[in-house]
Design a protein around this motif. Structure first.
Motif, mmCIF file in Angstrom:
data_model
loop_
_atom_site.group_PDB
_atom_site.id
_atom_site.type_symbol
_atom_site.label_atom_id
_atom_site.label_comp_id
_atom_site.label_asym_id
_atom_site.label_seq_id
_atom_site.Cartn_x
_atom_site.Cartn_y
_atom_site.Cartn_z
ATOM 1 N N VAL A 213 0.913 -0.530 -4.309
ATOM 2 C CA VAL A 213 0.315 0.601 -3.597
ATOM 3 C C VAL A 213 0.819 1.900 -4.218
ATOM 4 C CG1 VAL A 213 0.021 1.735 -1.369
ATOM 5 C CG2 VAL A 213 0.264 -0.766 -1.477
ATOM 6 N N ASN B 50 1.820 -7.752 5.224
ATOM 7 C CA ASN B 50 2.539 -8.656 4.318
ATOM 8 C C ASN B 50 1.578 -9.521 3.506
ATOM 9 O OD1 ASN B 50 4.742 -9.734 3.030
ATOM 10 N ND2 ASN B 50 5.736 -10.519 4.889
ATOM 11 N N TRP C 192 2.023 -6.863 -9.533
ATOM 12 C CA TRP C 192 1.678 -5.874 -8.525
ATOM 13 C C TRP C 192 1.636 -4.460 -9.084
ATOM 14 C CZ3 TRP C 192 -0.624 -7.591 -4.477
ATOM 15 C CH2 TRP C 192 -0.354 -8.875 -4.024
ATOM 16 N N LYS D 15 -5.395 -1.756 0.397
ATOM 17 C CA LYS D 15 -4.057 -2.093 -0.095
ATOM 18 C C LYS D 15 -3.015 -1.717 0.954
ATOM 19 C CE LYS D 15 -5.285 -1.042 -4.954
ATOM 20 N NZ LYS D 15 -5.423 -2.371 -5.532
ATOM 21 N N LYS E 66 8.052 1.475 4.271
ATOM 22 C CA LYS E 66 7.525 0.174 3.810
ATOM 23 C C LYS E 66 7.376 -0.791 4.993
ATOM 24 C CE LYS E 66 7.622 1.107 -0.676
ATOM 25 N NZ LYS E 66 8.171 2.486 -0.670
ATOM 26 N N TYR F 232 4.497 4.473 4.411
ATOM 27 C CA TYR F 232 4.859 4.155 3.032
ATOM 28 C C TYR F 232 6.365 4.315 2.820
ATOM 29 C CZ TYR F 232 5.207 4.041 -2.000
ATOM 30 O OH TYR F 232 5.569 3.699 -3.277
ATOM 31 N N THR G 101 6.330 -3.566 7.215
ATOM 32 C CA THR G 101 5.776 -4.856 6.788
ATOM 33 C C THR G 101 5.912 -5.886 7.897
ATOM 34 O OG1 THR G 101 6.518 -4.361 4.526
ATOM 35 C CG2 THR G 101 5.829 -6.626 4.991
ATOM 36 N N ALA H 194 -0.683 -4.400 2.819
ATOM 37 C CA ALA H 194 0.762 -4.313 2.604
ATOM 38 C C ALA H 194 1.508 -4.341 3.932
ATOM 39 C CB ALA H 194 1.103 -3.051 1.820
ATOM 40 N N TYR I 22 0.023 -8.020 0.819
ATOM 41 C CA TYR I 22 -0.036 -7.261 -0.432
ATOM 42 C C TYR I 22 1.369 -6.706 -0.636
ATOM 43 C CZ TYR I 22 -3.054 -4.916 -3.912
ATOM 44 O OH TYR I 22 -3.699 -4.544 -5.061
ATOM 45 N N ASP I 23 1.817 -6.650 -1.862
ATOM 46 C CA ASP I 23 3.150 -6.123 -2.119
ATOM 47 C C ASP I 23 3.098 -4.601 -2.193
ATOM 48 O OD1 ASP I 23 5.581 -5.309 -3.761
ATOM 49 O OD2 ASP I 23 5.917 -7.478 -3.572
ATOM 50 N N TRP I 24 4.092 -3.937 -1.579
ATOM 51 C CA TRP I 24 4.111 -2.476 -1.606
ATOM 52 C C TRP I 24 4.206 -1.927 -3.033
ATOM 53 C CZ3 TRP I 24 2.577 0.768 1.930
ATOM 54 C CH2 TRP I 24 2.634 0.430 3.274
#
Length: 732
Positions: free
Chosen positions: A205, A198, A270, A191, A244, A241, A246, A195, A200-202
């Motif tokens: 997570v 781009n 998500w 994941k 974010k 994280y 991306t 993420a 997977y959407d944050w």
């Protein structure tokens, strides 16, 4: 091997690859011009690791089947000696997870780094070669069942490298991804990677909270209480994280969103995906404590902007990363952390920054060429560890006394001399590091992360080279050796055991909040039977060579406490579970080696007798032993490998011989098995995994077939074929 390897998959010319070494550093280079090839000839070491053993001069030797163990040792070392590099160490592969090389592709893609064409070609070759021929998938490692993590990450890597989505291998692997429910159910590590790409959407997570780094150290949740490599990774993941990070949308990302999911990307819930993990990927189920922790973290993450602490935490985190990278000379603790921090540096400072350029320069330290393509080692190698063990094996066999081998031993001593750490980390206090002056690392001095067992094995090798051989110089003086001894004595844990990297700072319950579904027992530092045995035996060897009286009592106390710790860790069946080798065989051999150093043997110790009976109960009809890496996980009991293994057999035999096992027939049968697996060239072919990390991550420790076969055969020759024992154990 995949059925697709011959379907338009190109490979490079193996005769153009060269391994460069410098103070232990290992980097592969592909020579484009004929002039380069002429000026830089391939070595026997290059050819061996490229699968060109038939082009090694001595590899063409056809020895007759050895009549004795000593003859087998001689033939084996004659070949193995050719693999020693010019700086004195034994190079080799130290690989494990297949997704490491995919992570390399992702990190270079995100940071806009160009991968050399020869590297691209061989990465594709490696991934194709190791795909499952039945379902087109990949697991965590090359012997694993296909799962969503391995298949998804390697699929994306191949697409980034330019493979057409309609290539047969991708058609098959994509079908498997869809069969498993699509990439939505990929484990936590996947994941995170998706993420950043781009894909997977944050919001899907679970948080890695940067604010934890603002807690006082006294807090039981402060990340500095984690095991060193995990602490370093948490630092990187917290930054990624929190920011974010991306990748920008582009046509490839748009296509991959369609290929990886069975529902429209913008229709996915998500938030519900955070805890959605495919059953094939759950090796260690999430504990209730982790579920609660994730729930609290998500609540905090929702309201944290009110307090405004995130920016403060992220600034602190990045500063700590810079300090840590300085102290590791920008090599990092392991491959995964290296890749994450490369992205951090690119995101924070840009591609022209000093931090990013230094990180970029050291990526090649992890890349390794094989006959089946290019992979990424788990660390930047195992140079110091392998060389230290090889020295002990060679001295045990008596071959170090052969004038033909003097140069080899002198070079090895020079390498260990050069590899000892001469100063503590510059930012030791700021980064919660411990003193490392006088110690050794697993790979190279430059990497900077010392380890207790690596220090102990290197110290034993140095003491034997300088104290047992009459042709070596005392390159490492008494002051440096005593500095090592002082640190090892101080590092004993209150339970009598030894950890690997640092003292134990965390609490056992912290393992319950380990967010990984694929690794276990890695969140905090623990004491280990193998590390304890290594230190015990090193101290005992030192006590025989050193005449400084003030160490006598200290060493006796340390070894007595260590022996009690090893006793306490024995299982009811007489075995010990190894945490760094596979698994009960390795742990039991290590424990018996340690106990033998304090005088315990089959005749006077019930612990030793039970252990010998355990080993004998696992011997197979062909005389060998073979243990599967799955012994470390699952039900936690010995699982037979489909085939006997040379390394498992050598470990079992060494354990029995350390114990003074009085019945020779099982030992003779084991020796005959090792001899039978030796090729006419003197080499032993690579077999299954030998090492393991996190109970589920087996490692291909590629020199072990040579090292432990020579060690077991040499010790047997001394005990059973010689009138006078002149091996290592005579001094303990």
């Amino acid at each position: 091997m995949s059925e697709y390897l011959n379907t338009n998959i190109k490979t490079t010319d193996r005769l153009r690859w060269r391994l460069e070494v410098d103070h232990g550093k290992q980097t592969w280079h592909y020579l484009e011009s004929n002039d380069e090839i002429k000026n830089w000839p391939q070595t026997a070491c290059d050819r061996y690791w490229l699968g060109l053993s038939d082009k090694i001069v001595d590899g063409q030797s056809k020895h007759s089947p050895p009549k004795s163990a000593l003859e087998a040792v001689y033939n084996g070392y004659k070949f193995f000696k050719q693999l020693q590099t010019v700086d004195g160490h034994w190079a080799g592969e130290y690989s494990g997870p297949t997704f490491l090389i995919s992570g390399f592709v992702f990190s270079t893609y995100i940071t806009r780094l160009s991968i050399p064409q020869a590297w691209k070609t061989e990465i594709i070759t490696y991934l194709v070669y190791n795909s499952n021929p039945d379902d087109g998938g990949w697991g965590i490692h090359v012997e694993d069942h296909s799962n969503l993590l391995g298949t998804t990450l390697n699929y994306v890597a191949l697409r980034i490298l330019g493979m057409d989505p309609e290539h047969p291998i991708l058609v098959k692997s994509r079908a498997l991804i869809h069969k498993l429910g699509g990439a939505i159910a990929i484990p936590s590590l996947g994941k995170f990677w998706l993420a950043m790409l781009n894909l997977y959407d944050w919001n899907g997570v679970n948080p890695v909270l940067p604010e934890l780094w603002l807690l006082p150290y006294k807090s039981p949740l402060h990340p500095a209480r984690m095991r060193g490599p995990i602490r370093a990774s948490h630092l990187s993941l917290s930054y990624l994280y929190g920011r974010k990070v991306t990748e920008k949308m582009n046509p490839l990302i748009e296509r991959l969103r369609l290929e990886l999911f069975i529902q429209p990307f913008d229709k996915i819930d998500w938030s519900a995906a955070k805890n959605n993990v495919c059953e094939t990927d759950i090796y260690f189920p999430r504990s209730p404590a982790l579920v609660v922790t994730n729930t609290v973290s998500n609540i905090w993450n929702k309201f944290q902007p009110i307090l405004g602490l995130r920016e403060i935490a992220l600034k602190k985190i990045y500063k700590l990363m810079k300090l840590e990278e300085f102290d590791s000379n920008y090599i990092s603790t392991c491959a995964m952390d290296k890749l994450f921090r490369l992205i951090c540096a690119y995101h924070k400072e840009g591609p022209e920054s000093e931090m990013f350029l230094n990180m970029k320069e050291k990526i090649a330290n992890y890349i390794w060429m094989t006959p089946n393509g290019m992979l990424m080692n788990y660390t930047d190698g195992s140079q110091i560890w392998d060389t230290s063990l090889a020295i002990q094996a060679i001295i045990e066999s008596g071959l170090a006394n052969d004038p033909d081998n003097h140069e080899s031993m002198i070079k090895a001593l020079e390498f260990l001399d050069d590899s000892q750490i001469q100063s503590n980390p510059t930012y030791m206090k700021q980064c919660w590091r411990e003193p490392s002056k006088g110690l050794w690392c697993f790979s190279t001095r430059e990497q900077g992360w010392s380890a207790n067992d690596c220090t102990a094995e290197a110290l034993k090798a140095v003491l034997l080279l300088q104290g047992k051989l009459d042709y070596t110089q005392p390159l490492i003086n008494q002051k440096r050796i005593q500095s090592t001894i002082d640190t090892l004595i101080r590092r004993q844990h209150s339970n009598g055991g030894y950890s690997r990297f640092e003292g134990i700072r965390g609490y056992c319950w912290m393992e319950l909040i380990n967010p990984s579904e694929i690794f276990e027992n890695t969140f905090i530092e623990h004491t280990y039977v193998e590390c304890t045995s290594s230190v015990m035996t090193a101290l005992r060897v030192f006590s025989k060579f050193d005449l400084v009286d003030h160490y006598v009592d200290d060493i006796e106390i340390v070894c007595a406490k260590a022996a009690k710790y090893i006793h306490s860790m024995q299982r009811k069946d007489g075995s010990w579970l190894g945490s760094w080798g596979i698994c009960f065989t390795y742990g039991t051999m290590s424990a018996l080696q340690g106990l033998s150093s304090v005088g315990e043997n089959y005749e006077n110790s019930e612990y030793v007798k039970k252990a010998c009976n355990f080993l004998i109960s696992k011997q197979r009809e062909d005389g060998g032993w073979g243990e599967d890496y799955k012994s470390a996980s699952g039900v936690g009991q010995y699982i037979q490998h489909p085939n006997s293994q040379v390394v498992n057999t050598a470990w079992a035999l060494l354990g029995l011989m350390y114990a003074g096992y009085p019945f020779s027939e099982p030992i003779i049968n084991g020796i005959e098995f090792i001899k039978s697996r030796q090729l006419p060239s003197g080499e032993w072919k690579k077999e299954s995994f030998k090492s393991i990390i996190g109970k589920n991550c087996p490692i291909n420790h590629s020199n072990y077939e040579f090292i432990y076969s020579i060690w077991a055969l040499g010790m047997y020759s001394n005990l059973y074929e010689s009138d006078e024992y002149y091996g290592v154990w005579e001094i303990i």
